[in-house]
Design a protein around this motif. Structure first.
Motif, PDB file in Angstrom:
ATOM      1  N   PRO A 172       0.797  -1.229   0.000  1.00 35.20           N
ATOM      2  CA  PRO A 172       0.000   0.000   0.000  1.00 35.20           C
ATOM      3  C   PRO A 172       0.829   1.279   0.000  1.00 35.20           C
ATOM      4  N   ASN A 173       1.930   1.286   0.742  1.00 34.78           N
ATOM      5  CA  ASN A 173       2.723   2.516   0.772  1.00 34.78           C
ATOM      6  C   ASN A 173       3.293   2.876  -0.595  1.00 34.78           C
ATOM      7  N   ARG A 174       3.754   1.869  -1.306  1.00 38.02           N
ATOM      8  CA  ARG A 174       4.301   2.146  -2.636  1.00 38.02           C
ATOM      9  C   ARG A 174       3.212   2.587  -3.596  1.00 38.02           C
ATOM     10  N   TYR A 175       2.018   2.038  -3.420  1.00 38.42           N
ATOM     11  CA  TYR A 175       0.933   2.448  -4.301  1.00 38.42           C
ATOM     12  C   TYR A 175       0.695   3.947  -4.186  1.00 38.42           C
ATOM     13  N   ARG A 176       0.766   4.451  -2.963  1.00 50.88           N
ATOM     14  CA  ARG A 176       0.537   5.880  -2.751  1.00 50.88           C
ATOM     15  C   ARG A 176       1.587   6.715  -3.433  1.00 50.88           C
ATOM     16  N   GLN A 177       2.759   6.130  -3.646  1.00 44.84           N
ATOM     17  CA  GLN A 177       3.818   6.897  -4.300  1.00 44.84           C
ATOM     18  C   GLN A 177       3.685   6.895  -5.823  1.00 44.84           C
ATOM     19  N   GLY A 178       2.495   6.672  -6.322  1.00 43.72           N
ATOM     20  CA  GLY A 178       2.267   6.826  -7.761  1.00 43.72           C
ATOM     21  C   GLY A 178       2.350   5.539  -8.556  1.00 43.72           C
ATOM     22  N   GLY A 179       2.310   4.416  -7.885  1.00 47.63           N
ATOM     23  CA  GLY A 179       2.299   3.145  -8.607  1.00 47.63           C
ATOM     24  C   GLY A 179       3.595   2.851  -9.327  1.00 47.63           C
ATOM     25  N   ARG A 180       4.703   3.346  -8.795  1.00 46.21           N
ATOM     26  CA  ARG A 180       5.982   3.047  -9.431  1.00 46.21           C
ATOM     27  C   ARG A 180       6.178   1.530  -9.468  1.00 46.21           C
ATOM     28  N   GLY A 181       6.740   1.037 -10.548  1.00 47.45           N
ATOM     29  CA  GLY A 181       6.984  -0.399 -10.642  1.00 47.45           C
ATOM     30  C   GLY A 181       5.851  -1.147 -11.323  1.00 47.45           C
ATOM     31  N   LEU A 182       4.755  -0.427 -11.603  1.00 46.96           N
ATOM     32  CA  LEU A 182       3.627  -1.068 -12.284  1.00 46.96           C
ATOM     33  C   LEU A 182       4.007  -1.343 -13.745  1.00 46.96           C
ATOM     34  N   GLN A 183       3.762  -2.566 -14.173  1.00 49.81           N
ATOM     35  CA  GLN A 183       4.043  -2.953 -15.558  1.00 49.81           C
ATOM     36  C   GLN A 183       2.747  -2.873 -16.355  1.00 49.81           C
ATOM     37  N   ILE A 184       2.740  -2.058 -17.394  1.00 57.89           N
ATOM     38  CA  ILE A 184       1.531  -1.967 -18.218  1.00 57.89           C
ATOM     39  C   ILE A 184       1.874  -2.322 -19.663  1.00 57.89           C
ATOM     40  N   THR A 185       1.133  -3.244 -20.204  1.00 55.42           N
ATOM     41  CA  THR A 185       1.328  -3.663 -21.585  1.00 55.42           C
ATOM     42  C   THR A 185       0.204  -3.075 -22.429  1.00 55.42           C
ATOM     43  N   TYR A 186       0.514  -2.635 -23.620  1.00 58.74           N
ATOM     44  CA  TYR A 186      -0.533  -2.006 -24.426  1.00 58.74           C
ATOM     45  C   TYR A 186      -0.395  -2.361 -25.890  1.00 58.74           C
ATOM     46  N   ALA A 187      -1.502  -2.194 -26.613  1.00 60.21           N
ATOM     47  CA  ALA A 187      -1.501  -2.391 -28.058  1.00 60.21           C
ATOM     48  C   ALA A 187      -2.596  -1.525 -28.651  1.00 60.21           C
ATOM     49  N   ASP A 202      -1.007  -6.999 -15.054  1.00 61.97           N
ATOM     50  CA  ASP A 202      -1.244  -8.445 -15.006  1.00 61.97           C
ATOM     51  C   ASP A 202      -2.492  -8.783 -14.199  1.00 61.97           C
ATOM     52  N   ARG A 203      -3.212  -7.770 -13.684  1.00 62.53           N
ATOM     53  CA  ARG A 203      -4.480  -8.020 -12.988  1.00 62.53           C
ATOM     54  C   ARG A 203      -5.682  -7.828 -13.896  1.00 62.53           C
ATOM     55  N   GLY A 204      -5.516  -7.073 -14.955  1.00 60.89           N
ATOM     56  CA  GLY A 204      -6.679  -6.826 -15.802  1.00 60.89           C
ATOM     57  C   GLY A 204      -6.495  -5.568 -16.638  1.00 60.89           C
ATOM     58  N   VAL A 205      -7.549  -5.231 -17.357  1.00 60.05           N
ATOM     59  CA  VAL A 205      -7.499  -4.102 -18.280  1.00 60.05           C
ATOM     60  C   VAL A 205      -7.578  -2.788 -17.502  1.00 60.05           C
ATOM     61  N   CYS A 206      -6.658  -1.873 -17.758  1.00 60.14           N
ATOM     62  CA  CYS A 206      -6.646  -0.618 -16.994  1.00 60.14           C
ATOM     63  C   CYS A 206      -6.912   0.600 -17.873  1.00 60.14           C
ATOM     64  N   PHE A 207      -7.026   0.418 -19.163  1.00 66.82           N
ATOM     65  CA  PHE A 207      -7.120   1.578 -20.048  1.00 66.82           C
ATOM     66  C   PHE A 207      -7.655   1.133 -21.409  1.00 66.82           C
ATOM     67  N   VAL A 208      -8.787   1.714 -21.822  1.00 71.62           N
ATOM     68  CA  VAL A 208      -9.289   1.492 -23.182  1.00 71.62           C
ATOM     69  C   VAL A 208      -9.722   2.846 -23.711  1.00 71.62           C
ATOM     70  N   GLN A 209      -9.051   3.345 -24.729  1.00 70.57           N
ATOM     71  CA  GLN A 209      -9.425   4.662 -25.218  1.00 70.57           C
ATOM     72  C   GLN A 209      -9.304   4.761 -26.733  1.00 70.57           C
ATOM     73  N   PHE A 210     -10.105   5.692 -27.271  1.00 73.89           N
ATOM     74  CA  PHE A 210     -10.025   6.018 -28.692  1.00 73.89           C
ATOM     75  C   PHE A 210      -9.075   7.192 -28.878  1.00 73.89           C
ATOM     76  N   GLY A 211      -8.433   7.258 -30.026  1.00 70.30           N
ATOM     77  CA  GLY A 211      -7.572   8.406 -30.303  1.00 70.30           C
ATOM     78  C   GLY A 211      -7.274   8.526 -31.777  1.00 70.30           C
ATOM     79  N   LYS A 212      -6.579   9.640 -32.119  1.00 70.49           N
ATOM     80  CA  LYS A 212      -6.307   9.897 -33.546  1.00 70.49           C
ATOM     81  C   LYS A 212      -5.120   9.096 -34.040  1.00 70.49           C
ATOM     82  N   THR A 213      -4.041   9.084 -33.231  1.00 66.69           N
ATOM     83  CA  THR A 213      -2.837   8.376 -33.669  1.00 66.69           C
ATOM     84  C   THR A 213      -2.326   7.499 -32.533  1.00 66.69           C
ATOM     85  N   ALA A 214      -1.501   6.531 -32.905  1.00 68.57           N
ATOM     86  CA  ALA A 214      -0.918   5.641 -31.895  1.00 68.57           C
ATOM     87  C   ALA A 214      -0.055   6.441 -30.919  1.00 68.57           C
TER      88      ALA A 214
END
Ligand SMILES: [Zn+2]
Length: 351
Positions: A172-187, A202-214
């Motif tokens: 919990p303490n590290r989480y408060r420091q901005g989630g450093r160390g979090l691994q996020i994979t995207y495509a 590795d726990r689940g989907v954290c971000f789904v968004q539309f946009g103009k460019t990659a």
């Protein structure tokens, strides 16, 4: 997330736990049924699956006279959603599978399987996830880790520390420091509504968004998670990731109303409640900001509901597009009103 394979398995088992979650039609007889139909089982190659009775009837199928699939459309899914709400509101109590099964009126066996098929997590994992969500919210707001831990229903801080490596991915303490160390994979992937980026821990989907460019999408992801390590998905993507992408694509094409991605999102307790509620709004229906506020027992909080919708990071999976103004106007949408209009029209057309 239900796919054809899971549906066929449920039909083969005549699994009544899946009734209302989908329907199957038989080309050779022109009839559609509930998964539990007692009639003779058709050949796999003659079977198609439908998310609604209307979709089956659009293809000229008639409801089966034995299982009467039209009599309780959507009942299964409603039951699962009710159970989710129940777990959320009782997360500070020890919830056993027996207890939940009795509440839902299902056997433990059925409950476990249908819940997992519809939500992507077992009831126990869901209850843990609710506690973690609540903890994440409290940690962001509170200076006192111990108080946040208790407030989230963990009971004691030793329990959360025991579990936090597996749940929060960090203490919990590290989480408060901005989630450093979090691994996020995207495509990114093209979709009928424009370029889509999907990202997951590795726990689940954290971000789904539309946009103009990659590039713009990756920039948005990094603004949302400034301290996380962002990594493009290797190609070909992992099986799970591929399934999530496919689910989103099928949903956007109108072929899959149930979009139960496992989510790893963090928010304040109120936002979490709004997002959870949004997931119970049936496919093809809308609610007003005021309706949502009233349903949460805070009738004057319509503006806060609108802000919670605007801060949604997982488009579609948390269907904030189903909330509009009380006047019938569309209100806002983080990814543009044209997209909101298109999504609502697409859903309506499937009913
Ligand atoms: Zn039938």
């Amino acid at each position: 997330m239900l796919d054809a394979e899971q549906c066929w398995e449920a039909v083969r088992r005549r699994d009544r736990g899946f009734d209302g979650l989908f329907f199957f039609g038989v080309r050779t007889t022109g009839v559609y049924c509930k998964p539990s139909c007692p009639a003779r089982q058709p050949l796999r190659r003659n079977v198609r699956f439908y998310s609604t009775t209307a979709a089956a009837e659009r293809e000229g199928l008639r409801p089966c006279k034995r299982c009467r699939p039209e009599s309780a459309p959507g009942a299964g899914l409603t039951r699962i959603h009710e159970l989710c709400r129940y777990i959320e509101t009782h997360r500070d109590e020890p919830l056993t599978l027996e207890h939940l099964a009795a509440y839902a009126g299902l056997s433990r066996f059925h409950l476990q399987r249908t819940f997992k098929a519809a939500v992507g997590l077992s009831p126990k994992q869901y209850a843990d996830a609710c506690r973690v969500q609540s903890l994440k919210g409290a940690l962001k707001e509170s200076k006192d880790v111990a108080a946040a831990v208790y407030e989230a229903g963990f009971g004691s801080s030793s329990r959360v520390y025991e579990r936090s490596d597996a749940r929060l991915g960090m203490t919990p303490n590290r989480y408060r420091q901005g989630g450093r160390g979090l691994q996020i994979t995207y495509a990114t992937a093209p979709s009928p509504l424009g370029l889509l980026l999907i990202a997951a821990t590795d726990r689940g989907v954290c971000f789904v968004q539309f946009g103009k460019t990659a590039t713009a999408l990756r920039e948005a992801l990094s603004q949302e998670y400034p301290d996380a390590a962002l990594e493009p998905m290797r190609q070909p993507p992992s099986r799970e990731f591929h399934r999530w992408m496919e689910g989103l694509r099928r949903y956007l094409e109108g072929g899959q109303p149930i979009l139960a991605l496992p989510l790893d999102v963090r928010a304040t307790a109120f936002r979490m409640r709004v997002w959870n509620y949004l997931q119970t709004i049936p496919y093809g229906e809308v609610r007003s900001y005021r309706d949502v506020a009233a349903a949460l027992g805070k009738p004057t909080a319509a503006r806060a509901v609108a802000r919670a919708c605007a801060s949604n990071r997982v488009a579609l999976a948390i269907p904030c597009h189903r909330v509009i103004r009380g006047t019938g106007e569309l209100g806002g949408y983080r990814w543009g009103l044209d997209r909101k209009r298109a999504l609502l029209a697409m859903e309506k057309a499937q009913l």
